[in-house]
Write a protein that holds these residues in place. Structure first.
Motif, short mmCIF file in Angstrom:
data_model
loop_
_atom_site.label_atom_id
_atom_site.label_comp_id
_atom_site.label_asym_id
_atom_site.label_seq_id
_atom_site.Cartn_x
_atom_site.Cartn_y
_atom_site.Cartn_z
N ARG A 31 0.75 -1.39 0.05
CA ARG A 31 0.11 -0.03 0.03
C ARG A 31 0.83 1.34 0.07
O ARG A 31 0.69 2.25 -0.69
N MET A 32 2.06 1.22 0.96
CA MET A 32 2.68 2.49 1.13
C MET A 32 3.38 2.79 -0.41
O MET A 32 3.84 3.81 -0.54
N ALA A 33 3.98 1.62 -0.99
CA ALA A 33 4.52 1.76 -2.18
C ALA A 33 3.89 2.64 -3.17
O ALA A 33 4.40 3.60 -4.04
N ILE A 34 2.57 2.26 -3.38
CA ILE A 34 1.67 2.94 -4.39
C ILE A 34 1.67 4.33 -3.97
O ILE A 34 1.79 5.19 -4.78
N ARG A 35 1.32 4.54 -2.74
CA ARG A 35 1.00 5.90 -2.26
C ARG A 35 2.33 6.88 -2.34
O ARG A 35 2.46 8.07 -2.63
N SER A 36 3.46 6.20 -2.19
CA SER A 36 5.04 6.79 -2.41
C SER A 36 5.24 7.29 -3.99
O SER A 36 5.97 8.31 -4.13
N ALA A 37 4.25 6.86 -4.75
CA ALA A 37 4.37 7.40 -6.01
C ALA A 37 3.23 8.40 -6.47
O ALA A 37 3.40 9.39 -7.03
N THR A 38 2.06 8.16 -5.92
CA THR A 38 0.94 8.90 -6.13
C THR A 38 1.04 10.26 -5.51
O THR A 38 0.80 11.54 -6.32
N ILE A 39 1.58 10.46 -4.54
CA ILE A 39 1.78 11.90 -3.67
C ILE A 39 2.67 12.66 -4.62
O ILE A 39 2.32 13.90 -5.05
N PRO A 40 4.03 12.53 -4.84
CA PRO A 40 4.86 13.35 -5.75
C PRO A 40 4.22 13.49 -7.13
O PRO A 40 4.13 14.49 -7.60
N LEU A 41 3.80 12.68 -7.96
CA LEU A 41 3.24 12.79 -9.31
C LEU A 41 1.97 13.74 -9.21
O LEU A 41 2.07 14.46 -10.15
N ALA A 42 1.24 13.39 -8.46
CA ALA A 42 0.22 14.49 -8.05
C ALA A 42 0.57 15.86 -7.69
O ALA A 42 -0.14 16.94 -8.16
N ALA A 43 1.72 16.02 -7.14
CA ALA A 43 2.08 17.23 -6.69
C ALA A 43 2.66 18.21 -7.82
O ALA A 43 2.92 19.40 -7.73
N LEU A 44 3.19 17.60 -8.72
CA LEU A 44 3.89 18.20 -10.01
C LEU A 44 2.84 19.15 -10.59
O LEU A 44 1.76 18.77 -11.29
N LYS A 45 3.28 20.66 -10.66
CA LYS A 45 2.27 21.41 -11.08
C LYS A 45 2.05 21.35 -12.76
O LYS A 45 1.02 21.91 -13.23
N GLN A 46 3.15 20.67 -13.64
CA GLN A 46 2.84 20.61 -15.13
C GLN A 46 3.30 19.19 -15.37
O GLN A 46 4.02 18.54 -14.81
N ASN B 75 -5.24 -3.80 -3.43
CA ASN B 75 -5.02 -2.43 -3.43
C ASN B 75 -5.52 -1.81 -4.63
O ASN B 75 -5.02 -0.66 -5.06
N LEU B 76 -6.69 -2.25 -5.13
CA LEU B 76 -7.29 -1.69 -6.41
C LEU B 76 -7.60 -0.45 -6.39
O LEU B 76 -7.19 0.37 -7.40
N GLU B 77 -8.04 0.23 -5.39
CA GLU B 77 -8.42 1.66 -5.21
C GLU B 77 -7.32 2.46 -5.64
O GLU B 77 -7.20 3.46 -6.05
N LEU B 78 -6.01 1.94 -4.84
CA LEU B 78 -4.94 2.71 -4.82
C LEU B 78 -4.33 2.91 -6.35
O LEU B 78 -3.92 3.76 -6.72
N TRP B 79 -4.25 1.42 -6.87
CA TRP B 79 -3.80 1.55 -8.38
C TRP B 79 -4.66 2.30 -9.26
O TRP B 79 -4.05 3.32 -10.09
N LYS B 80 -6.01 2.30 -9.03
CA LYS B 80 -6.80 3.18 -9.95
C LYS B 80 -6.59 4.86 -9.56
O LYS B 80 -6.82 5.53 -10.50
N ALA B 81 -6.18 4.90 -8.53
CA ALA B 81 -5.72 6.45 -8.09
C ALA B 81 -4.82 6.79 -8.93
O ALA B 81 -4.31 8.15 -9.45
N LEU B 82 -3.61 5.99 -8.91
CA LEU B 82 -2.43 6.32 -9.22
C LEU B 82 -2.43 6.45 -10.85
O LEU B 82 -1.47 7.13 -11.48
N MET B 83 -3.40 5.67 -11.68
CA MET B 83 -3.41 5.76 -13.21
C MET B 83 -3.57 7.35 -13.55
O MET B 83 -2.68 7.55 -14.54
N PRO B 84 -4.40 7.89 -13.31
CA PRO B 84 -4.57 9.19 -13.87
C PRO B 84 -3.35 10.14 -13.54
O PRO B 84 -2.92 11.23 -14.34
N VAL B 85 -3.06 9.94 -12.19
CA VAL B 85 -1.94 10.83 -11.81
C VAL B 85 -0.68 10.56 -12.66
O VAL B 85 0.12 11.81 -13.07
#
Length: 202
Positions: A59-74, A112-122
């Motif tokens: 779970r935390m591995a997926i979140r380690s990617a979602t947070i910074p990729l979402a934070a990039l402004k462009q 962790n399907l919900e986390l994978w799906k959250a990471l896809m668009p990010v």
């Protein structure tokens, strides 16, 4: 000619304390170091971290990617380095098959399907080169990410987004202990960016 997208390097790690236990809470953390080269300022670095009171390394591995990729402004070219095979193999291989099968595995539900799906668009906003590195093998940025992840798991705190990095202080202290002496923060002039396949959009 269009200007190339910014080139960003992210080094991420995760931690789960008490993985060996099944009868008690297992606090975890996800964290990382984000850096890019500025022509006048040199390396600009940011840290991030988060935590969960009872979680898993995956779970935390997926979140380690979602947070910074979402934070990039462009939209950016991102070199994402992790020692999690689960994350890197998931993003370069598994998600494409899961998507083609309607987000199902051949042998059951997707963990962790919900986390994978959250990471896809990010992740899909960027061109990402997913790279695996062996953990605890002397890679300074990975070791620093591990330090942040373990600390956040223990403290159960969050950075609240990208914050000024303490990597320079950390590496200086480590080199005073004669560790990572071969590390030099050189500009990425000759880095060859090779993006991985983009994640599915649905």
């Amino acid at each position: 000619m269009e200007e190339p997208q910014p080139l960003v390097f992210i080094y991420a790690d995760e931690s789960c304390l008490g993985n060996q236990y099944k009868d008690r809470a297992r606090p975890g953390g996800a964290a990382g170091l984000l850096e890019f080269w500025h022509p006048r300022k040199g390396w600009v670095r940011r840290d991030y971290w988060t935590s969960e009171p009872d979680t898993t390394n995956n779970r935390m591995a997926i979140r380690s990617a979602t947070i910074p990729l979402a934070a990039l402004k462009q939209p950016s070219r991102v070199v994402f380095t992790s020692d999690s095979r689960y994350l890197v193999d998931g993003m370069t291989q598994w998600v494409h098959g899961w998507s083609a099968r309607g987000w199902k595995r051949k042998d059951g539900e997707i963990e962790n399907l919900e986390l994978w799906k959250a990471l896809m668009p990010v992740a899909g906003r960027h061109e990402v080169q997913w790279r695996w590195v062996k953990g605890h093998a002397g890679h300074p940025q990975n070791e620093y990410a591990n330090y942040l992840a373990t600390r956040s798991a223990s403290r159960q705190d969050q950075s609240g987004g990208l914050v000024d990095s303490k990597f320079d202080d950390w590496i200086r202290e480590e080199q005073e202990k004669e560790r990572y002496l071969s590390f030099f923060a050189l500009p990425p002039d000759k880095f060859e960016f090779k993006p991985s396949r983009r994640p599915p959009t649905r």
